[in-house]
Design a protein around this motif. Structure first.
Motif, PDB file in Angstrom:
ATOM      1  N   ASP A 252       0.897  -1.133  -0.051  1.00 28.14           N
ATOM      2  CA  ASP A 252       0.064   0.212  -0.150  1.00 28.14           C
ATOM      3  C   ASP A 252       0.746   1.147   0.210  1.00 28.14           C
ATOM      4  OD1 ASP A 252       0.363   0.998   2.859  1.00 28.14           O
ATOM      5  OD2 ASP A 252      -0.341  -1.057   3.234  1.00 28.14           O
ATOM      6  N   ALA A 253       0.230   2.252  -0.436  1.00 28.09           N
ATOM      7  CA  ALA A 253       0.953   3.491  -0.667  1.00 28.09           C
ATOM      8  C   ALA A 253       1.565   4.104   0.792  1.00 28.09           C
ATOM      9  CB  ALA A 253      -0.055   4.598  -1.158  1.00 28.09           C
ATOM     10  N   ALA A 254       0.892   3.971   1.916  1.00 31.65           N
ATOM     11  CA  ALA A 254       1.442   4.234   2.981  1.00 31.65           C
ATOM     12  C   ALA A 254       2.912   3.829   3.345  1.00 31.65           C
ATOM     13  CB  ALA A 254       0.590   3.922   4.169  1.00 31.65           C
ATOM     14  N   GLU A 255       2.895   2.450   3.126  1.00 31.22           N
ATOM     15  CA  GLU A 255       4.287   1.835   3.371  1.00 31.22           C
ATOM     16  C   GLU A 255       5.207   2.260   2.330  1.00 31.22           C
ATOM     17  OE1 GLU A 255       4.694   0.308   6.238  1.00 31.22           O
ATOM     18  OE2 GLU A 255       5.599  -1.272   5.105  1.00 31.22           O
ATOM     19  N   GLN A 256       4.777   2.473   0.940  1.00 29.45           N
ATOM     20  CA  GLN A 256       5.848   3.341   0.040  1.00 29.45           C
ATOM     21  C   GLN A 256       6.304   4.633   0.452  1.00 29.45           C
ATOM     22  OE1 GLN A 256       4.097   3.655  -3.901  1.00 29.45           O
ATOM     23  NE2 GLN A 256       5.964   2.825  -4.759  1.00 29.45           N
ATOM     24  N   GLN A 257       5.566   5.430   1.303  1.00 30.73           N
ATOM     25  CA  GLN A 257       5.897   6.511   1.731  1.00 30.73           C
ATOM     26  C   GLN A 257       6.889   6.666   3.096  1.00 30.73           C
ATOM     27  OE1 GLN A 257       2.107   8.709   2.260  1.00 30.73           O
ATOM     28  NE2 GLN A 257       2.021   8.647  -0.087  1.00 30.73           N
ATOM     29  N   ARG A 258       6.468   5.541   3.808  1.00 36.95           N
ATOM     30  CA  ARG A 258       7.212   5.304   5.107  1.00 36.95           C
ATOM     31  C   ARG A 258       8.642   4.911   4.624  1.00 36.95           C
ATOM     32  NH1 ARG A 258       9.344   1.005   7.520  1.00 36.95           N
ATOM     33  NH2 ARG A 258       8.380  -0.539   6.419  1.00 36.95           N
ATOM     34  N   VAL A 259       8.815   3.883   3.670  1.00 37.62           N
ATOM     35  CA  VAL A 259      10.173   3.425   3.246  1.00 37.62           C
ATOM     36  C   VAL A 259      11.033   4.483   2.590  1.00 37.62           C
ATOM     37  CG1 VAL A 259      11.336   1.871   1.951  1.00 37.62           C
ATOM     38  CG2 VAL A 259       9.413   1.337   3.161  1.00 37.62           C
ATOM     39  N   ASP A 260      10.098   5.469   1.842  1.00 42.26           N
ATOM     40  CA  ASP A 260      10.708   6.660   1.132  1.00 42.26           C
ATOM     41  C   ASP A 260      11.322   7.571   2.203  1.00 42.26           C
ATOM     42  OD1 ASP A 260      11.252   7.734  -1.447  1.00 42.26           O
ATOM     43  OD2 ASP A 260      10.070   9.359  -0.553  1.00 42.26           O
ATOM     44  N   ARG A 264      15.449   8.341   2.757  1.00 50.92           N
ATOM     45  CA  ARG A 264      15.851   9.597   2.770  1.00 50.92           C
ATOM     46  C   ARG A 264      16.529  10.143   3.897  1.00 50.92           C
ATOM     47  NH1 ARG A 264      15.157  10.777  -2.239  1.00 50.92           N
ATOM     48  NH2 ARG A 264      13.543   9.765  -3.331  1.00 50.92           N
ATOM     49  N   ALA A 265      16.323   9.409   5.142  1.00 51.21           N
ATOM     50  CA  ALA A 265      16.714   9.820   6.566  1.00 51.21           C
ATOM     51  C   ALA A 265      18.174   9.141   6.765  1.00 51.21           C
ATOM     52  CB  ALA A 265      15.707   9.490   7.298  1.00 51.21           C
ATOM     53  N   LEU A 266      18.603   8.292   5.915  1.00 51.66           N
ATOM     54  CA  LEU A 266      19.834   7.594   6.076  1.00 51.66           C
ATOM     55  C   LEU A 266      21.080   8.427   6.306  1.00 51.66           C
ATOM     56  CD1 LEU A 266      19.603   4.618   3.233  1.00 51.66           C
ATOM     57  CD2 LEU A 266      19.441   4.536   5.731  1.00 51.66           C
ATOM     58  N   ARG A 267      21.835   8.239   7.230  1.00 48.82           N
ATOM     59  CA  ARG A 267      22.790   9.188   7.694  1.00 48.82           C
ATOM     60  C   ARG A 267      24.210   8.330   8.071  1.00 48.82           C
ATOM     61  NH1 ARG A 267      19.759  12.083   5.719  1.00 48.82           N
ATOM     62  NH2 ARG A 267      18.733  13.752   6.600  1.00 48.82           N
ATOM     63  N   VAL A 269      27.632   6.403   8.951  1.00 50.55           N
ATOM     64  CA  VAL A 269      28.047   5.863  10.542  1.00 50.55           C
ATOM     65  C   VAL A 269      29.274   6.264  10.689  1.00 50.55           C
ATOM     66  CG1 VAL A 269      28.270   3.861  11.721  1.00 50.55           C
ATOM     67  CG2 VAL A 269      26.220   4.110  10.398  1.00 50.55           C
ATOM     68  N   LEU A 270      30.161   6.075   9.766  1.00 52.16           N
ATOM     69  CA  LEU A 270      31.602   6.646   9.992  1.00 52.16           C
ATOM     70  C   LEU A 270      31.774   8.136  10.078  1.00 52.16           C
ATOM     71  CD1 LEU A 270      33.167   3.754   7.600  1.00 52.16           C
ATOM     72  CD2 LEU A 270      32.793   3.576   9.992  1.00 52.16           C
ATOM     73  N   ASP A 271      32.632   8.425  10.974  1.00 53.44           N
ATOM     74  CA  ASP A 271      33.108  10.048  10.631  1.00 53.44           C
ATOM     75  C   ASP A 271      33.636  10.285   9.298  1.00 53.44           C
ATOM     76  OD1 ASP A 271      32.483  10.566  13.324  1.00 53.44           O
ATOM     77  OD2 ASP A 271      34.268  10.353  14.036  1.00 53.44           O
ATOM     78  N   GLY A 272      33.317  11.433   8.756  1.00 52.92           N
ATOM     79  CA  GLY A 272      33.874  11.781   7.589  1.00 52.92           C
ATOM     80  C   GLY A 272      33.371  11.207   6.402  1.00 52.92           C
ATOM     81  N   ALA A 273      32.442  10.090   6.525  1.00 53.17           N
ATOM     82  CA  ALA A 273      31.867   9.423   5.142  1.00 53.17           C
ATOM     83  C   ALA A 273      30.537  10.073   4.761  1.00 53.17           C
ATOM     84  CB  ALA A 273      31.488   8.052   5.674  1.00 53.17           C
ATOM     85  N   GLY A 274      30.126   9.971   3.841  1.00 54.04           N
ATOM     86  CA  GLY A 274      28.907  10.696   3.202  1.00 54.04           C
ATOM     87  C   GLY A 274      27.796   9.694   2.420  1.00 54.04           C
ATOM     88  N   VAL A 275      26.638   9.935   2.851  1.00 53.02           N
ATOM     89  CA  VAL A 275      25.654   9.201   2.169  1.00 53.02           C
ATOM     90  C   VAL A 275      24.785   9.838   1.287  1.00 53.02           C
ATOM     91  CG1 VAL A 275      23.764   7.589   2.528  1.00 53.02           C
ATOM     92  CG2 VAL A 275      25.850   7.252   3.951  1.00 53.02           C
ATOM     93  N   GLU A 276      24.234   9.385   0.157  1.00 53.37           N
ATOM     94  CA  GLU A 276      23.511   9.963  -0.815  1.00 53.37           C
ATOM     95  C   GLU A 276      22.795   9.083  -1.502  1.00 53.37           C
ATOM     96  OE1 GLU A 276      24.396  12.482  -5.066  1.00 53.37           O
ATOM     97  OE2 GLU A 276      25.801  11.960  -3.662  1.00 53.37           O
ATOM     98  N   VAL A 277      21.174   9.599  -1.367  1.00 55.84           N
ATOM     99  CA  VAL A 277      20.150   8.592  -1.995  1.00 55.84           C
ATOM    100  C   VAL A 277      19.682   9.159  -2.979  1.00 55.84           C
ATOM    101  CG1 VAL A 277      18.143   7.429  -1.326  1.00 55.84           C
ATOM    102  CG2 VAL A 277      19.845   7.574   0.528  1.00 55.84           C
ATOM    103  N   THR A 278      19.449   8.475  -4.175  1.00 57.39           N
ATOM    104  CA  THR A 278      18.733   8.815  -5.381  1.00 57.39           C
ATOM    105  C   THR A 278      17.612   7.803  -5.526  1.00 57.39           C
ATOM    106  OG1 THR A 278      20.306   7.709  -6.914  1.00 57.39           O
ATOM    107  CG2 THR A 278      20.850  10.153  -6.204  1.00 57.39           C
ATOM    108  N   GLY A 279      16.851   8.196  -6.512  1.00 58.59           N
ATOM    109  CA  GLY A 279      15.725   7.172  -7.034  1.00 58.59           C
ATOM    110  C   GLY A 279      14.574   7.671  -5.899  1.00 58.59           C
ATOM    111  N   GLY A 280      13.457   6.545  -6.029  1.00 63.40           N
ATOM    112  CA  GLY A 280      12.524   6.731  -5.218  1.00 63.40           C
ATOM    113  C   GLY A 280      11.261   6.017  -5.765  1.00 63.40           C
ATOM    114  N   PRO A 281       9.785   6.242  -5.363  1.00 66.22           N
ATOM    115  CA  PRO A 281       8.884   5.440  -5.943  1.00 66.22           C
ATOM    116  C   PRO A 281       8.720   5.362  -7.480  1.00 66.22           C
ATOM    117  CG  PRO A 281       8.214   6.444  -4.036  1.00 66.22           C
ATOM    118  CD  PRO A 281       9.481   7.225  -4.682  1.00 66.22           C
TER     119      PRO A 281
END
Ligand SMILES: [Zn+2]
Length: 388
Positions: A252-260, A264-267, A269-281
């Protein structure tokens, strides 16, 4: 319009399927898809007595028949591209043997296209039918998505010609799909001389893969799967960058939004590292309530005309039916051929089912068109209009 007439027309139907299967149409080969569109247009024009509109979007060829002059009421939706590369036909030639039809794209969905032409042609009055045959479904419909949504919007039904499953069940529920690419940024360093000076994107990737895996919720039908992955350059260098792909399936759409939101909230863990998320539903879910009334109608009609039994089933794979359901149009999928092995070497369709399923499509169309236009499209619960 009787089952007997579709039985009698079976040899002609098979001959038309052969014409389509013999023009190979891998989605990414634009010239091949255009050539295939030409073959589909010819077969369709012969059966419908009407030329299609050619709609070329980003080099991809789609065909549209708008029949009659009244308002658009029912969308019949198919695609003529396949997953099979050029040359597949030589290894898997078109053949009909022991009641089984084979050839690249026969089930997905060239047989379905001919069935649709025959079903529409059999109607006393096809006024209000739009038949849309797209050329990039197997790629996720990058160029045709808006066209599909526009044609579906306001229709009382979208009937989709993907195959039924091998038991003959119609597809009444399809999961929504989201696709992501997670990019990890670190810092290179010599793995022997000064590894401590690096920021290891491979380790960051490991943290993120595990974080992503925790976003799934089996009870809700949500799967979040890290798939292809790469990281680093050489075996003695701390990886400066990495990336992995994530495939998300939701009911369902609510789950799609929850996961999205969580993606996007992934941060880092390592000092000095970067995380970038592209894509989506990519495709919204086709939920059971989008198809329930149409399935009920199909079961009732199949019963009345001796075309049954008809059942429905939920499947994980998405189709263009997800888009039509996403704009709030009641959608029934799996109305094409009955068979198995889609996208696989044993792709096949059952010949004996072709007349029956063509008749089912015809009576379903006739029944939907017979409803007074003033009623408008049947009401249906839709999640957020499906526009992710
Ligand atoms: Zn298909």
């Amino acid at each position: 319009m009787s089952l007997a007439s579709f039985e009698a027309a079976l040899p002609a139907l098979l001959a038309d399927v052969a014409r389509l299967v013999r023009v190979e149409s891998p989605s990414a080969d634009l010239a091949a898809v255009a050539e295939s569109a030409d073959a589909v247009a010819r077969v369709g024009a012969e059966l419908l007595g009407d030329q299609p509109e050619w709609i070329e979007l980003d080099g991809r060829t789609h065909l549209r028949w708008r029949l009659g002059r009244g308002s658009r009421r029912v969308l019949v939706l198919g695609h003529h591209d396949t997953v099979w590369p050029i040359g597949s036909l030589a290894r898997h030639p078109f053949e009909v043997r022991d009641g089984v039809l084979r050839g690249p794209g026969c089930l997905d969905m060239k047989a379905g296209l001919v069935m649709a032409f025959r079903a529409v042609a059999a109607l006393d009055d096809a006024d209000g039918v739009t038949l849309l045959v797209t050329g990039d479904e197997e790629l996720g419909s990058p160029s045709s998505r808006e066209l599909i949504e526009e044609e579906a919007r306001g229709c009382r039904a979208a009937l989709v010609l993907e195959s039924a499953d091998d038991s003959g069940a119609l597809k009444t529920e399809r999961k929504g799909v989201s696709l992501y690419e997670v990019l990890l940024h670190g810092r290179a360093a010599h793995a022997g001389l000064a590894p401590e000076q690096g920021v290891n994107a491979t380790i960051e990737a490991a943290h993120q893969v595990l974080a992503v895996a925790r976003l799934g919720d089996p009870a809700a039908g949500t799967t979040v799967t890290a798939t292809r992955m790469e990281s680093g350059t050489t075996s003695n260098t701390v990886a400066a960058s990495g990336r992995f792909a994530v495939d998300v399936r939701v009911r369902d759409a609510a789950e799609q939004q929850r996961v999205d939101a969580a993606m996007r909230a992934l941060r880092p863990v390592l000092d000095g590292a970067g995380v970038e998320v592209t894509g989506g539903p990519n495709r919204p879910p086709l939920s059971a309530d989008a198809s329930a009334a149409l399935l009920e109608r199909a079961v009732r009609l199949a019963d009345r005309f001796g075309l049954g039994p008809v059942t429905g089933t939920a499947v994980g794979g998405a189709s263009d039916g997800n888009f039509t359901a996403g704009v709030g149009t009641p959608t029934l999928d799996g109305l094409g051929a009955v068979g198995g092995g889609a996208h696989a070497d044993d792709e096949h369709a059952l010949v004996a089912e072709l007349p029956r399923r063509t008749a089912l499509l015809a009576v379903l169309l006739g029944d939907l068109l017979a409803e007074p236009a003033a009623d408008g499209p049947p009401a249906m619960a839709t999640a957020e209009g499906g526009r992710p």
